[in-house]
Design an enzyme around this catalytic site. Sequence first.
Site, PDB file in Angstrom:
ATOM      1  N   HIS A 207       0.713  -1.415   0.168  1.00 13.74           N
ATOM      2  CA  HIS A 207       0.066   0.016  -0.049  1.00 13.74           C
ATOM      3  C   HIS A 207       0.913   1.371   0.155  1.00 13.74           C
ATOM      4  CE1 HIS A 207       0.741  -0.523   4.540  1.00 13.74           C
ATOM      5  NE2 HIS A 207       0.781   0.801   4.403  1.00 13.74           N
TER       6      HIS A 207
HETATM    7  C1  UD1 Z   1      -2.595   5.188   5.594  1.00 12.33           C
HETATM    8  C2  UD1 Z   1      -1.270   5.861   6.159  1.00 12.33           C
HETATM    9  C3  UD1 Z   1      -0.002   4.764   6.397  1.00 12.33           C
HETATM   10  C4  UD1 Z   1      -0.659   3.498   6.748  1.00 12.33           C
HETATM   11  C5  UD1 Z   1      -1.757   3.107   6.140  1.00 12.33           C
HETATM   12  C6  UD1 Z   1      -2.186   1.827   6.665  1.00 12.33           C
HETATM   13  C7  UD1 Z   1      -0.838   8.365   6.240  1.00 12.33           C
HETATM   14  C8  UD1 Z   1      -0.293   9.518   5.635  1.00 12.33           C
HETATM   15  N1  UD1 Z   1      -0.806   7.209   5.674  1.00 12.33           N
HETATM   16  O1  UD1 Z   1      -2.163   5.031   4.235  1.00 12.33           O
HETATM   17  O2  UD1 Z   1       1.057   5.301   6.880  1.00 12.33           O
HETATM   18  O3  UD1 Z   1       0.604   2.593   6.503  1.00 12.33           O
HETATM   19  O4  UD1 Z   1      -2.793   4.042   6.471  1.00 12.33           O
HETATM   20  O5  UD1 Z   1      -2.979   1.099   6.033  1.00 12.33           O
HETATM   21  O6  UD1 Z   1      -1.577   8.549   7.346  1.00 12.33           O
HETATM   22  N2  UD1 Z   1      -9.475   4.416   1.652  1.00 12.33           N
HETATM   23  C9  UD1 Z   1     -10.744   3.716   1.275  1.00 12.33           C
HETATM   24  N3  UD1 Z   1     -11.236   3.216   2.636  1.00 12.33           N
HETATM   25  C10 UD1 Z   1     -10.881   3.353   3.913  1.00 12.33           C
HETATM   26  C11 UD1 Z   1      -9.537   4.012   3.800  1.00 12.33           C
HETATM   27  C12 UD1 Z   1      -8.981   4.636   2.654  1.00 12.33           C
HETATM   28  O7  UD1 Z   1     -11.276   3.412   0.369  1.00 12.33           O
HETATM   29  O8  UD1 Z   1     -11.408   2.652   4.737  1.00 12.33           O
HETATM   30  C13 UD1 Z   1      -8.916   4.600   0.048  1.00 12.33           C
HETATM   31  C14 UD1 Z   1      -9.063   6.068  -0.280  1.00 12.33           C
HETATM   32  O9  UD1 Z   1      -9.340   6.210  -1.511  1.00 12.33           O
HETATM   33  C15 UD1 Z   1      -7.988   6.998   0.404  1.00 12.33           C
HETATM   34  C16 UD1 Z   1      -6.791   5.938  -0.032  1.00 12.33           C
HETATM   35  O10 UD1 Z   1      -7.551   4.582   0.528  1.00 12.33           O
HETATM   36  O11 UD1 Z   1      -7.738   8.088  -0.347  1.00 12.33           O
HETATM   37  C17 UD1 Z   1      -5.756   6.311   1.065  1.00 12.33           C
HETATM   38  O12 UD1 Z   1      -6.243   6.248   2.606  1.00 12.33           O
HETATM   39  P1  UD1 Z   1      -5.026   7.295   3.594  1.00 12.33           P
HETATM   40  O13 UD1 Z   1      -5.707   6.901   4.770  1.00 12.33           O
HETATM   41  O14 UD1 Z   1      -5.070   8.697   3.032  1.00 12.33           O
HETATM   42  O15 UD1 Z   1      -4.085   6.490   3.310  1.00 12.33           O
HETATM   43  P2  UD1 Z   1      -3.488   4.983   3.264  1.00 12.33           P
HETATM   44  O16 UD1 Z   1      -2.869   4.716   1.939  1.00 12.33           O
HETATM   45  O17 UD1 Z   1      -4.492   4.116   3.774  1.00 12.33           O
HETATM   46  N1  UDP Z   2      -3.454  -6.517   8.753  1.00  8.53           N
HETATM   47  C1  UDP Z   2      -4.659  -7.189   8.588  1.00  8.53           C
HETATM   48  N2  UDP Z   2      -5.259  -7.421   7.783  1.00  8.53           N
HETATM   49  C2  UDP Z   2      -4.571  -6.902   6.518  1.00  8.53           C
HETATM   50  C3  UDP Z   2      -3.585  -6.360   6.220  1.00  8.53           C
HETATM   51  C4  UDP Z   2      -2.823  -6.099   7.400  1.00  8.53           C
HETATM   52  O1  UDP Z   2      -5.037  -7.388  10.050  1.00  8.53           O
HETATM   53  O2  UDP Z   2      -5.616  -7.422   5.497  1.00  8.53           O
HETATM   54  C5  UDP Z   2      -2.749  -6.078  10.019  1.00  8.53           C
HETATM   55  C6  UDP Z   2      -1.440  -6.304  10.186  1.00  8.53           C
HETATM   56  O3  UDP Z   2      -1.058  -7.692  10.523  1.00  8.53           O
HETATM   57  C7  UDP Z   2      -0.651  -5.573  11.194  1.00  8.53           C
HETATM   58  C8  UDP Z   2      -1.339  -4.015  10.760  1.00  8.53           C
HETATM   59  O4  UDP Z   2      -2.510  -4.550  10.015  1.00  8.53           O
HETATM   60  O5  UDP Z   2      -1.122  -5.804  12.638  1.00  8.53           O
HETATM   61  C9  UDP Z   2      -0.385  -3.269   9.615  1.00  8.53           C
HETATM   62  O6  UDP Z   2      -1.156  -2.399   9.087  1.00  8.53           O
HETATM   63  P1  UDP Z   2      -0.790  -1.556   7.700  1.00  8.53           P
HETATM   64  O7  UDP Z   2       0.072  -2.569   7.109  1.00  8.53           O
HETATM   65  O8  UDP Z   2      -2.142  -1.250   7.043  1.00  8.53           O
HETATM   66  O9  UDP Z   2       0.051  -0.463   8.028  1.00  8.53           O
HETATM   67  P2  UDP Z   2       1.428  -0.117   8.314  1.00  8.53           P
HETATM   68  O10 UDP Z   2       1.980  -0.799   9.298  1.00  8.53           O
HETATM   69  O11 UDP Z   2       2.424  -0.319   7.164  1.00  8.53           O
HETATM   70  O12 UDP Z   2       1.428   1.511   8.756  1.00  8.53           O
END
Ligand code: UD1
Ligand code: UDP
Length: 364
Positions: A207
């Site tokens: 991601h």
């Molecule tokens: C965010 C965090 C990242 C973390 C990740 C974990 C920031 C800057 N980034 O990234 O550090 O590793 O979460 O998963 O805070 N969206 C949906 N449904 C949701 C959430 C998001 O469809 O419930 C889509 C939307 O199009 C959104 C995009 O995902 O614009 C990105 O979501 P966002 O929270 O901005 O960043 P992540 O890539 O999820």
């Molecule tokens: N995780 C989960 N389901 C998924 C992917 C990740 O439960 O489909 C859990 C994973 O085990 C860990 C956390 O989500 O506990 C990590 O989150 P993510 O990778 O979204 O964020 P990051 O750690 O990169 O910020």
Amino acid sequence: MKRILNVVGARPNFMKIAPIQREMAKYPDEITPMLVHTGQHYDERMSKFFFEDLQLPQPDIYLGVGSGSHAAQTAKIMVDFEKVCLEHKPDMVLVVGDVNSTVACSLVAAKLWIPVIHVEAGLRSNDRKMPEEINRIVTDSLSDYLFVTEKSGKENLLRDGVDPSKIHFVGNVMIDSLAYFMEKSDQSPILNHLELEKENYVLVTLHRPSNVDDPENFIKIITAFEKIPNNVPIVFPIHPRTKKNIEKFGLEDRVKALSNLKLLEPVGYLDFQQLTKNCKFVMTDSGGIQEETTYLGIPCITLRENTERPITAEVGTNEIVGTDLDKILPLLDKLFAGEWKESLIPELWDGKAAERIVEVLRKA
Ligand code: UD1
Ligand code: UDP
């Protein structure tokens, strides 16, 4: 009595807050925790599932900010969280990790002179193109209590001039959750549902914007997946950002052509841990999954150029390779030959980090 606002917003926050909430609840005469969910992540599978799996109480306050550009999302959280602070007058605000909700709430609290507690402080990838790196630097510089998971965290904070008395090396709350739910995750039926054989599938998550917002890097990663033997399933619970970009870049056909790919919606915490524990190896760009695989002794190929969690590569099972196929392919050969480096569990990753954190906060 201390009123502490515990902030969550995105998926990786829930498993970090759960052990802290549980530990705080043991001291009802000393601490009143209030759970604030910013709503940065809002899909059922990115949020609600985790409240159920991690036995988290429903949020006391839900801000429902949703998605947006960095500025829009951070600003919206700030405006709404300021109102929460003014109304509830907390004695402290506790934030975890490095997401936009973390930095937004720290900024609000610091300007209202509310002490900020940062759990998972001090991590640095030294890559300012990562939005999380900016969030880490700003949050740490505003925090009064900095709880670190590994020794690099302390070194980085000292280098940044943080007063040593503010830094506490307590271990890793993410590992607290992993250890606490170990038996429960063993009961997950996901392996049967997906007809997976233990140690004969690869688990993938992706991601990071540097990988999935950049079509060139994204294609390189798909090319690496194409090198995995056809009889080894690739289990890929896909993040919403990544799913959208497969469509945006027209990569659907390339992905569909991978006959061994099992593309899933994001899975809940217990299912994911069951998938991690039993896979042959993990390929990921996640932060937290590098730590979980190290704790579980599962080989991890990290599809990033750097890591803010160097202990996982130094003593753990992690190899940092970026998207360079010349680095990824020899590692795949190694794994299919049944080889990987020896590994250890990092110091203080023993399931008791939340206990140590709350001990410090009770004395604060
Ligand atoms: C965010 C965090 C990242 C973390 C990740 C974990 C920031 C800057 N980034 O990234 O550090 O590793 O979460 O998963 O805070 N969206 C949906 N449904 C949701 C959430 C998001 O469809 O419930 C889509 C939307 O199009 C959104 C995009 O995902 O614009 C990105 O979501 P966002 O929270 O901005 O960043 P992540 O890539 O999820
Ligand atoms: N995780 C989960 N389901 C998924 C992917 C990740 O439960 O489909 C859990 C994973 O085990 C860990 C956390 O989500 O506990 C990590 O989150 P993510 O990778 O979204 O964020 P990051 O750690 O990169 O910020």
